[in-house]
Design a protein around this motif. Structure first.
Motif, mmCIF file in Angstrom:
data_model
loop_
_atom_site.group_PDB
_atom_site.id
_atom_site.type_symbol
_atom_site.label_atom_id
_atom_site.label_comp_id
_atom_site.label_asym_id
_atom_site.label_seq_id
_atom_site.Cartn_x
_atom_site.Cartn_y
_atom_site.Cartn_z
ATOM 1 N N PHE A 62 0.831 -1.201 0.000
ATOM 2 C CA PHE A 62 0.000 0.000 0.000
ATOM 3 C C PHE A 62 0.870 1.257 0.000
ATOM 4 C CE2 PHE A 62 -2.321 3.387 2.158
ATOM 5 C CZ PHE A 62 -3.507 3.406 1.452
ATOM 6 N N GLN A 63 1.867 1.278 0.871
ATOM 7 C CA GLN A 63 2.715 2.461 0.990
ATOM 8 C C GLN A 63 3.628 2.662 -0.220
ATOM 9 O OE1 GLN A 63 4.639 2.085 4.824
ATOM 10 N NE2 GLN A 63 2.808 2.770 5.906
ATOM 11 N N ASN A 64 3.742 1.639 -1.050
ATOM 12 C CA ASN A 64 4.569 1.750 -2.250
ATOM 13 C C ASN A 64 3.728 1.809 -3.525
ATOM 14 O OD1 ASN A 64 7.596 1.648 -1.561
ATOM 15 N ND2 ASN A 64 6.631 0.204 -0.158
ATOM 16 N N GLY A 65 2.467 2.218 -3.379
ATOM 17 C CA GLY A 65 1.650 2.553 -4.534
ATOM 18 C C GLY A 65 0.737 1.485 -5.092
ATOM 19 N N CYS A 66 0.629 0.328 -4.457
ATOM 20 C CA CYS A 66 -0.283 -0.705 -4.954
ATOM 21 C C CYS A 66 -1.721 -0.223 -4.808
ATOM 22 C CB CYS A 66 -0.074 -2.012 -4.196
ATOM 23 S SG CYS A 66 -1.118 -3.353 -4.805
ATOM 24 N N LYS A 67 -2.493 -0.334 -5.865
ATOM 25 C CA LYS A 67 -3.886 0.137 -5.860
ATOM 26 C C LYS A 67 -4.900 -1.000 -5.824
ATOM 27 C CE LYS A 67 -2.537 4.394 -6.412
ATOM 28 N NZ LYS A 67 -2.180 5.093 -5.203
ATOM 29 N N ASP A 68 -4.455 -2.224 -5.645
ATOM 30 C CA ASP A 68 -5.349 -3.373 -5.631
ATOM 31 C C ASP A 68 -6.322 -3.271 -4.456
ATOM 32 O OD1 ASP A 68 -5.941 -6.316 -4.584
ATOM 33 O OD2 ASP A 68 -5.526 -6.423 -6.747
ATOM 34 N N THR A 69 -7.600 -3.478 -4.732
ATOM 35 C CA THR A 69 -8.637 -3.360 -3.711
ATOM 36 C C THR A 69 -8.411 -4.312 -2.543
ATOM 37 O OG1 THR A 69 -10.221 -2.714 -5.413
ATOM 38 C CG2 THR A 69 -11.128 -3.447 -3.318
ATOM 39 N N CYS A 70 -8.011 -5.529 -2.823
ATOM 40 C CA CYS A 70 -7.796 -6.502 -1.747
ATOM 41 C C CYS A 70 -6.593 -6.127 -0.887
ATOM 42 C CB CYS A 70 -7.628 -7.907 -2.319
ATOM 43 S SG CYS A 70 -9.174 -8.559 -2.994
ATOM 44 N N VAL A 71 -5.553 -5.584 -1.495
ATOM 45 C CA VAL A 71 -4.407 -5.112 -0.706
ATOM 46 C C VAL A 71 -4.859 -3.984 0.212
ATOM 47 C CG1 VAL A 71 -2.167 -3.940 -0.810
ATOM 48 C CG2 VAL A 71 -2.669 -5.825 -2.380
ATOM 49 N N ASN A 72 -5.639 -3.056 -0.334
ATOM 50 C CA ASN A 72 -6.156 -1.951 0.484
ATOM 51 C C ASN A 72 -7.022 -2.462 1.626
ATOM 52 O OD1 ASN A 72 -4.853 -0.240 -1.281
ATOM 53 N ND2 ASN A 72 -6.699 0.361 -2.375
ATOM 54 N N GLN A 73 -7.838 -3.466 1.352
ATOM 55 C CA GLN A 73 -8.691 -4.044 2.393
ATOM 56 C C GLN A 73 -7.841 -4.611 3.523
ATOM 57 O OE1 GLN A 73 -11.421 -7.077 1.058
ATOM 58 N NE2 GLN A 73 -11.626 -7.916 3.111
ATOM 59 N N HIS A 74 -6.804 -5.356 3.195
ATOM 60 C CA HIS A 74 -5.925 -5.924 4.217
ATOM 61 C C HIS A 74 -5.199 -4.819 4.980
ATOM 62 C CE1 HIS A 74 -6.364 -10.197 3.587
ATOM 63 N NE2 HIS A 74 -6.303 -10.001 2.287
ATOM 64 N N TYR A 75 -4.764 -3.782 4.265
ATOM 65 C CA TYR A 75 -4.046 -2.684 4.903
ATOM 66 C C TYR A 75 -4.935 -1.998 5.942
ATOM 67 C CZ TYR A 75 -1.777 1.844 5.498
ATOM 68 O OH TYR A 75 -1.214 2.974 6.028
ATOM 69 N N PHE A 76 -6.148 -1.621 5.529
ATOM 70 C CA PHE A 76 -7.039 -0.914 6.457
ATOM 71 C C PHE A 76 -7.552 -1.819 7.554
ATOM 72 C CE2 PHE A 76 -7.264 2.026 2.781
ATOM 73 C CZ PHE A 76 -6.760 3.141 3.438
ATOM 74 N N SER A 77 -7.727 -3.085 7.282
ATOM 75 C CA SER A 77 -8.120 -4.029 8.344
ATOM 76 C C SER A 77 -7.043 -4.095 9.414
ATOM 77 C CB SER A 77 -8.358 -5.420 7.770
ATOM 78 O OG SER A 77 -9.498 -5.428 6.963
ATOM 79 N N ALA A 78 -5.807 -4.122 8.993
ATOM 80 C CA ALA A 78 -4.695 -4.184 9.958
ATOM 81 C C ALA A 78 -4.618 -2.910 10.785
ATOM 82 C CB ALA A 78 -3.371 -4.416 9.230
#
Length: 82
Positions: A62-78
């Protein structure tokens, strides 16, 4: 859901559409990081190695620019789930 020190792999359970496909990782990490992880897990029983690894990887992506929805979901869940 703890990995064994011998394999370092983390089993993954599917709990959302973003978790349906799982990859198993095996990594060598410096011993000091492994001991730090063990200490963290001993003091935070709500966490496991799978959750830590998923959180760390999602944060990095996420912090390195990945825009994948599932990556964002995991990031915000954490960030927000304790």
């Amino acid at each position: 859901m703890q990995s064994s020190p011998e394999t370092g792999t983390w089993p993954q359970a599917a709990s959302s559409p973003c978790d349906e496909c799982a990859a198993h990782l095996e990594a060598e990490v410096p011993e000091v990081l492994f001991h730090g992880l063990r200490q963290f897990l001993d003091h935070h029983p709500e966490w496991n190695q799978h959750r830590v690894a998923t959180s760390a990887l999602a944060t990095f992506l996420f912090q390195n620019g990945c825009k994948d929805t599932c990556v964002n979901q995991h990031y915000f869940s954490a960030l927000f789930l304790r």
